[in-house]
Design an enzyme around this catalytic site. Structure first.
Site, PDB file in Angstrom:
ATOM      1  N   THR A   1       0.819  -1.215   0.000  1.00 29.54           N
ATOM      2  CA  THR A   1       0.000   0.000   0.000  1.00 29.54           C
ATOM      3  C   THR A   1       0.851   1.262   0.000  1.00 29.54           C
ATOM      4  O   THR A   1       0.435   2.296  -0.511  1.00 29.54           O
ATOM      5  CB  THR A   1      -0.925  -0.025   1.232  1.00 29.54           C
ATOM      6  OG1 THR A   1      -1.790  -1.135   1.098  1.00 29.54           O
ATOM      7  CG2 THR A   1      -1.748   1.238   1.359  1.00 29.54           C
TER       8      THR A   1
ATOM      9  N   TYR B   1      -8.287   0.594  -3.119  1.00 27.40           N
ATOM     10  CA  TYR B   1      -7.216   1.113  -3.971  1.00 27.40           C
ATOM     11  C   TYR B   1      -6.447  -0.081  -4.507  1.00 27.40           C
ATOM     12  O   TYR B   1      -6.709  -1.226  -4.132  1.00 27.40           O
ATOM     13  CB  TYR B   1      -6.271   2.011  -3.144  1.00 27.40           C
ATOM     14  CG  TYR B   1      -5.715   1.292  -1.941  1.00 27.40           C
ATOM     15  CD1 TYR B   1      -6.352   1.312  -0.714  1.00 27.40           C
ATOM     16  CD2 TYR B   1      -4.550   0.516  -2.062  1.00 27.40           C
ATOM     17  CE1 TYR B   1      -5.867   0.591   0.367  1.00 27.40           C
ATOM     18  CE2 TYR B   1      -4.055  -0.199  -0.978  1.00 27.40           C
ATOM     19  CZ  TYR B   1      -4.723  -0.159   0.231  1.00 27.40           C
ATOM     20  OH  TYR B   1      -4.243  -0.873   1.288  1.00 27.40           O
TER      21      TYR B   1
ATOM     22  N   THR C   1       1.714  -4.257   4.235  1.00 29.68           N
ATOM     23  CA  THR C   1       1.630  -4.480   5.682  1.00 29.68           C
ATOM     24  C   THR C   1       1.150  -5.888   6.044  1.00 29.68           C
ATOM     25  O   THR C   1       1.382  -6.340   7.163  1.00 29.68           O
ATOM     26  CB  THR C   1       0.679  -3.449   6.338  1.00 29.68           C
ATOM     27  OG1 THR C   1      -0.612  -3.556   5.738  1.00 29.68           O
ATOM     28  CG2 THR C   1       1.224  -2.049   6.195  1.00 29.68           C
ATOM     29  N   ASP C   2       0.498  -6.586   5.093  1.00 38.51           N
ATOM     30  CA  ASP C   2      -0.118  -7.871   5.462  1.00 38.51           C
ATOM     31  C   ASP C   2       0.886  -8.889   5.995  1.00 38.51           C
ATOM     32  O   ASP C   2       0.625  -9.570   6.990  1.00 38.51           O
ATOM     33  CB  ASP C   2      -0.861  -8.473   4.263  1.00 38.51           C
ATOM     34  CG  ASP C   2      -2.165  -7.736   3.962  1.00 38.51           C
ATOM     35  OD1 ASP C   2      -2.441  -6.724   4.629  1.00 38.51           O
ATOM     36  OD2 ASP C   2      -2.895  -8.168   3.056  1.00 38.51           O
TER      37      ASP C   2
ATOM     38  N   LYS D   1       0.833  -7.230  12.753  1.00 38.67           N
ATOM     39  CA  LYS D   1      -0.281  -6.389  12.311  1.00 38.67           C
ATOM     40  C   LYS D   1      -1.518  -6.854  13.061  1.00 38.67           C
ATOM     41  O   LYS D   1      -1.992  -7.970  12.876  1.00 38.67           O
ATOM     42  CB  LYS D   1      -0.482  -6.534  10.794  1.00 38.67           C
ATOM     43  CG  LYS D   1      -1.589  -5.649  10.244  1.00 38.67           C
ATOM     44  CD  LYS D   1      -1.694  -5.759   8.722  1.00 38.67           C
ATOM     45  CE  LYS D   1      -2.770  -4.827   8.197  1.00 38.67           C
ATOM     46  NZ  LYS D   1      -2.872  -4.877   6.722  1.00 38.67           N
TER      47      LYS D   1
ATOM     48  N   GLU E   1      -0.803 -27.993  27.991  1.00 38.55           N
ATOM     49  CA  GLU E   1      -2.030 -28.552  27.400  1.00 38.55           C
ATOM     50  C   GLU E   1      -1.814 -29.941  26.817  1.00 38.55           C
ATOM     51  O   GLU E   1      -2.761 -30.710  26.672  1.00 38.55           O
ATOM     52  CB  GLU E   1      -2.557 -27.616  26.315  1.00 38.55           C
ATOM     53  CG  GLU E   1      -3.266 -26.380  26.844  1.00 38.55           C
ATOM     54  CD  GLU E   1      -4.641 -26.702  27.404  1.00 38.55           C
ATOM     55  OE1 GLU E   1      -5.186 -27.776  27.096  1.00 38.55           O
ATOM     56  OE2 GLU E   1      -5.173 -25.867  28.159  1.00 38.55           O
TER      57      GLU E   1
HETATM   58  N1  ASP Z   1      -2.644  -5.956   1.031  1.00 40.45           N
HETATM   59  C1  ASP Z   1      -1.660  -4.911   1.169  1.00 40.45           C
HETATM   60  C2  ASP Z   1      -0.298  -5.550   1.205  1.00 40.45           C
HETATM   61  O1  ASP Z   1       0.042  -6.193   2.174  1.00 40.45           O
HETATM   62  C3  ASP Z   1      -1.945  -4.132   2.400  1.00 40.45           C
HETATM   63  C4  ASP Z   1      -0.956  -3.080   2.791  1.00 40.45           C
HETATM   64  O2  ASP Z   1       0.116  -2.943   2.267  1.00 40.45           O
HETATM   65  O3  ASP Z   1      -1.296  -2.316   3.726  1.00 40.45           O
HETATM   66  O4  ASP Z   1       0.436  -5.433   0.274  1.00 40.45           O
END
Ligand code: ASP
Length: 357
Positions: A41, A55, A121-122, A194, A314
């Site tokens: 992103t 986007y 971010t994923d 995340k 466990e």
């Molecule tokens: N789906 C995107 C990615 O991980 C989300 C992001 O970058 O925030 O590339």
């Protein structure tokens, strides 16, 4: 009084000399930072300023990203390299290896003081952890993304990237490993995940951030407690592939279908994302024991994001020769397990690694 008379005159003369010398001296060299771009992103673009969540990721090339941030020149000499242009949910083991090998090579160059990786971010936290385990350096490495594309109102990528470059350029960040710099926080790669999927404060460390970066200055509050970078025993410089390690997720009514399919498909280890403290449903115990008896490593992790899995609590891990993932989320347990198996680690060694890294 002391500055009066001849003494004052002498002081004025020496001040003039120093000023002239300072003017003649070259300005202190700025650190050199390389930005390796992989997409996400932070390189995304939407149709309008209102599109903070709708986007296309991985659109804007790194040179354009850097050109849009003249502030970077105040911090460091920055140059970019486009390593990939992908959304991070599509990252593969091959991407991890290629990226880590490039970061490793750059970190050995005398003309590189710090490295930034821009990333979706994923799966950013997985990649950052992988780098912290595989790049042997004291030089700061900052992995950064954004939750909103640059085209959106209140986009977070610009400041996140300036902060990442600033941390990567800092002498006081040396030897502290790999960071995730998002939302003004400096998190250690190992601890951060995340945790929110729609806000800019998306990344959290269970044990707290290491510090903060504000207006180009780092404020440190703690140090990483676990082994990383120069203290790591893992080496991927010559690796061409990583072993198959997969995850099965626990839920009410879960059946052994997933475990059996993974064993069939040649998985070398299975991370069981159990409920609670890595609990395993009664009907799953035997299939996992069978998997272990066929040579597949079984790691008990938890689908609960916070806390840690206790060995032999466990389930009788000693008896079954299973490993617990400690406080590692299943997807990060996969990263460590792949690296451990790539150097032929036994279950005992893998358990030690989960405690040390
Ligand atoms: N789906 C995107 C990615 O991980 C989300 C992001 O970058 O925030 O590339």
């Amino acid at each position: 009084m002391l500055l009066a008379g001849p003494v004052g005159t002498a002081n004025a003369a020496s001040t003039a000399t120093i000023t002239a010398a300072a003017a003649a001296a070259p300005a202190a060299a700025k650190p050199n930072v390389v930005v390796l771009a992989t997409g996400g992103t932070i390189a995304g673009a939407g149709a309008s300023t209102i599109n903070s969540a709708t986007y296309t990721a991985a659109k804007v090339p790194v040179d354009k990203l850097l050109a849009g941030l003249p502030e970077l020149a105040q911090v460091a000499n920055v140059r970019g390299e486009q390593v990939f242009q992908i959304a991070s949910e599509s990252f593969t083991n091959d991407n991890l290896l290629a990226l880590a090998q490039r970061v490793s090579a750059l970190s050995k160059q005398a003309d590189v003081d710090g490295i930034v990786v821009t990333h979706g971010t994923d799966t950013l936290a997985e990649t950052a952890y992988f780098l912290s385990l595989t790049v042997h350096t004291d030089k700061p490495i900052a992995v950064v993304g954004s939750m909103r594309p640059g085209t959106a109102l209140s986009a977070d990528g610009a400041l996140n990237l300036v902060n990442a470059v600033s941390v990567a350029a800092s002498a006081d960040a040396r030897g502290k490993g790999v960071f995730v710099t998002m939302n003004d926080e400096i998190n250690t790669a190992r601890d951060v995940n995340k945790d929110v999927n729609i806000q800019t404060g998306a990344f959290k460390s269970q044990w707290g951030p290491l510090g903060m970066v504000v207006e180009g200055k780092n404020y440190w509050f703690r140090a990483p407690a676990k082994r990383h970078t120069n203290q790591s025993e893992f080496n991927i410089d010559k690796l061409t592939q990583l072993p198959q390690v997969d995850i099965v997720y626990a839920y009410g009514s879960v059946q052994p279908t997933g475990v059996n399919a993974l064993v069939q498909s040649g998985a070398k280890a299975i991370i069981h994302a159990g409920t609670g403290n890595g609990s395993v449903a009664d009907r799953m115990v035997k299939p996992l024991q069978d998997a272990r008896n066929q040579g597949v490593i079984v790691v008990r992790a938890s689908r609960v994001p916070y806390g840690f899995v206790l060995r032999n609590a466990e389930q009788p891990d000693d008896k079954y020769d299973w490993v617990v993932a400690h406080d590692m989320r299943p997807e990060k347990a996969r990263i460590l397990t792949m690296l451990a198996l790539s150097k032929g680690a036994s279950t005992q060694e893998l358990q030690r690694m989960f405690m040390e890294y």
